[in-house]
Design an enzyme around this catalytic site. Structure first.
Site, PDB file in Angstrom:
ATOM      1  N   HIS A 183       0.839  -1.203   0.000  1.00 37.44           N
ATOM      2  CA  HIS A 183       0.000   0.000   0.000  1.00 37.44           C
ATOM      3  C   HIS A 183       0.875   1.255   0.000  1.00 37.44           C
ATOM      4  CE1 HIS A 183      -3.313  -2.667   0.858  1.00 37.44           C
ATOM      5  NE2 HIS A 183      -4.174  -1.669   1.022  1.00 37.44           N
ATOM      6  N   HIS A 235       1.195  -3.949   9.144  1.00 36.83           N
ATOM      7  CA  HIS A 235       2.635  -3.811   8.936  1.00 36.83           C
ATOM      8  C   HIS A 235       3.306  -3.225  10.166  1.00 36.83           C
ATOM      9  CE1 HIS A 235       2.592  -4.749   4.627  1.00 36.83           C
ATOM     10  NE2 HIS A 235       1.511  -3.999   4.534  1.00 36.83           N
TER      11      HIS A 235
END
Length: 295
Positions: A183, A235
């Site tokens: 992303h 993450h």
């Protein structure tokens, strides 16, 4: 003319082969490779966060990272070609091609190629490193009794285990793809490149803040998406940082070394300085629009 046509066709064929080779590499990584199976420590608190649904889905991130800049550049080049005083067309296969189509092919095509390169490098890192996501334990639920309080067991590097959470079996492989954030890399690539494109095309003198406001919106949104990956437990912060750096670097290299976005602006500025004061005043009047006009 024949030589020019054959040269143009050859360039398109080469471009297509480059796109195809990168695309095949991406498909191979996504469909035929598995992430490196890294082990874990029971006392590693960084992989014990609960699983959460992403604030920004993969589809939404792809839309904003690639479709919005592509659409913006398409509109920008059409408007630029329409307002431009240079109406010289090019010929390809004995047909005249408007300049704006050539510009769209160059601007959008090189942007798309850079996007594929970003995805290729991101997927390569994900599969070769296999870093565990912050929600790995929740998604996998390995058959390791981490409640065993012995020092040796807690600090043992466990590699021989099996995931037991059948409800999230489809996420087992994905839970090993934390580094680096896709992303973040894709959003930073798309938004940084588009911000540079706005620097090239938006030259309206009616407002000094319009162009910069649009650029700030691009960078702010990419920053927001990147930060959401941390709060969503998708993450670690270092994964996001690495993704942002990768996307930014690819965007800068593509914009300044491959697409050479500002070469056109340099040529226009050079031509502008060589004109007489009267001609410069006429040119300034003609270029006082939201999209740059160049001869």
């Amino acid at each position: 003319m024949t030589t020019s046509m054959s040269s143009g066709a050859m360039k398109i064929v080469i471009d297509f082969c480059c796109f195809l080779s990168v695309g095949i590499g991406i498909l191979y990584l996504m469909l035929f490779t598995e992430p490196y199976e890294r082990g874990f420590f029971c006392n590693d608190e960084s992989i014990k966060y609960p699983f959460k649904i992403s604030t920004i889905s993969t589809e939404a991130a792809a839309f904003f990272a690639f479709f919005i800049p592509t659409f913006g550049m398409l509109i920008g080049e059409i408007f630029h070609g329409y307002k431009s005083t240079s109406k010289v067309n090019r010929e390809f296969c004995k047909r005249r091609v408007p300049t704006w189509i050539v510009q769209v092919y160059q601007k959008v095509g090189l942007f798309a190629f850079g996007g594929l390169v970003t995805i290729l490098m991101t997927e390569t890192a994900k599969n070769s490193i296999g870093r565990l996501r912050p929600h790995f334990i929740d998604v996998c639920q390995p058959n390791i009794d981490c409640k065993n309080g012995s020092y040796e067991f807690q600090y043992k590097y466990h590699t021989n285990f099996t995931c037991q959470n059948e409800d999230r079996k489809k996420l087992w492989d994905d839970s090993r793809k934390s580094f680096l954030s896709g992303h973040s890399s894709c959003m930073m690539y798309g938004m940084v490149y588009f911000a540079l494109y706005l620097q090239l095309r938006v030259t309206w003198k009616g407002s000094k803040l319009l162009r910069h406001s649009l650029q700030i919106i691009c960078l702010w949104f990419s920053w927001y998406v990147a930060m959401s990956r941390i709060s969503d437990h998708m993450h670690h912060w270092s994964d996001v940082l690495a993704g942002m750096l990768l996307g930014t670097i690819v965007a800068l290299i593509n914009a300044f070394c491959v697409a050479d976005l500002f070469k056109e602006r340099q040529c226009v500025d050079k031509d502008h300085h060589q004109r007489s004061p009267a001609e410069q005043n006429m040119s300034n009047d003609m270029t006082d629009s939201p999209i740059m006009i160049s001869k």
